[in-house]
Design an enzyme around this catalytic site. Structure first.
Site, PDB file in Angstrom:
ATOM      1  N   LYS A 103      53.147  53.768  35.733  1.00 26.66           N
ATOM      2  CA  LYS A 103      54.607  53.692  35.866  1.00 26.66           C
ATOM      3  C   LYS A 103      54.994  52.245  36.177  1.00 26.66           C
ATOM      4  O   LYS A 103      54.480  51.653  37.138  1.00 26.66           O
ATOM      5  CB  LYS A 103      55.040  54.636  36.990  1.00 26.66           C
ATOM      6  CG  LYS A 103      56.471  55.106  36.930  1.00 26.66           C
ATOM      7  CD  LYS A 103      56.683  56.221  37.959  1.00 26.66           C
ATOM      8  CE  LYS A 103      58.104  56.716  37.985  1.00 26.66           C
ATOM      9  NZ  LYS A 103      58.339  57.647  39.108  1.00 26.66           N
TER      10      LYS A 103
HETATM   11  O1  G3P Z   1      61.447  60.064  39.565  1.00 31.73           O
HETATM   12  C1  G3P Z   1      62.253  59.167  40.273  1.00 31.73           C
HETATM   13  C2  G3P Z   1      62.681  59.814  41.542  1.00 31.73           C
HETATM   14  O2  G3P Z   1      61.588  59.966  42.370  1.00 31.73           O
HETATM   15  C3  G3P Z   1      63.788  59.176  42.270  1.00 31.73           C
HETATM   16  O3  G3P Z   1      64.416  60.205  42.914  1.00 31.73           O
HETATM   17  O4  G3P Z   1      65.848  61.293  44.553  1.00 31.73           O
HETATM   18  O5  G3P Z   1      64.717  59.116  45.106  1.00 31.73           O
HETATM   19  O6  G3P Z   1      66.605  59.179  43.480  1.00 31.73           O
HETATM   20  P1  G3P Z   1      65.458  59.910  44.081  1.00 31.73           P
END
Ligand code: G3P
Length: 218
Positions: free
Chosen positions: A87
């Protein structure tokens, strides 16, 4: 359509895997830190542990921000297990790194995508996946699902093979809306996946069926 779980929590990954619908896992440094995984040896072992639970792709994110660092780190991650996807953030060095990994047979997930232009460069570099962050856009008064739809339209028009992961999913409607616009993958917290099961009429219906059965069968 694929379901990934967006966590580094082994118990949650196992629970989703046992449900029989899991196609892969995405992690990021924040999710790893949340599980208290620290030290390079433990971090690398944790990715292997995740790969041993699931059958599909497991995204492991680089920390380096420079091209050389990303390549060194990405190679080490990719060598851990055949299911690892490297990633990489959508920066200038990140796009160069994705192109390098693509040319060397290493799968990539281009992350922190917030615009069609960024998604376009990721696809041109040959990214396996691109991850637009739906929830974080919504948090900033911008329609995250609309971005997913626009990326898909451009990818379809030019026949790019990069798969779109709807990321930063917060709830069930994010999943449903992203699927309706044709996202290849939704990477979700376990709560959002299980939330798809919820409907009061299902609960009422089950209770009614059991009650009627008992009336006749005792
Ligand atoms: O896959 C990306 C994700 O982990 C981000 O999620 O909820 O931290 O915006 P969030």
């Amino acid at each position: 359509m694929k379901f990934f779980i967006d966590t580094a929590n082994l118990a949650q990954i196992k629970e989703a895997q046992e449900l029989g619908i899991l196609d892969g896992v995405t992690t990021n440094p924040s999710l790893m830190a949340k599980e208290g995984i620290k030290g390079q040896k433990n971090i690398l072992q944790h990715y292997v542990n995740i790969c041993n639970i699931v059958d599909g792709d497991v995204s492991a994110e680089v920390i380096s921000t420079d091209f050389e660092g990303m390549i060194k780190e990405g190679k080490k991650l990719a060598a851990l297990h055949p299911q690892i996807v490297v990633k990489v953030p959508v920066t200038k060095d990140g796009i160069k790194a994705i192109k390098y990994f693509t040319d060397n047979g290493i799968k990539t997930n281009c992350t922190l995508v917030f615009s069609v232009g960024q998604a376009l460069l990721a696809a041109k570099a040959g990214a396996t996946y691109v991850s637009p962050f739906v929830g974080r856009l919504d948090d900033n008064s911008t329609d995250g699902v609309e971005l997913v739809e626009r990326i898909i339209d451009v990818y379809n028009y030019y026949e790019f093979e990069t798969q779109v992961i709807a990321a930063s999913i917060r709830h069930t409607m994010h999943i449903v809306k992203c699927m309706e616009v044709g996202a290849d993958v939704a990477t979700c917290p376990l709560s959002a996946i299980l939330g798809l099961l919820n409907h009061p009429l299902t609960d009422i219906g089950i209770a009614q069926f059991i009650a009627d059965y008992k009336k006749v069968n005792g």
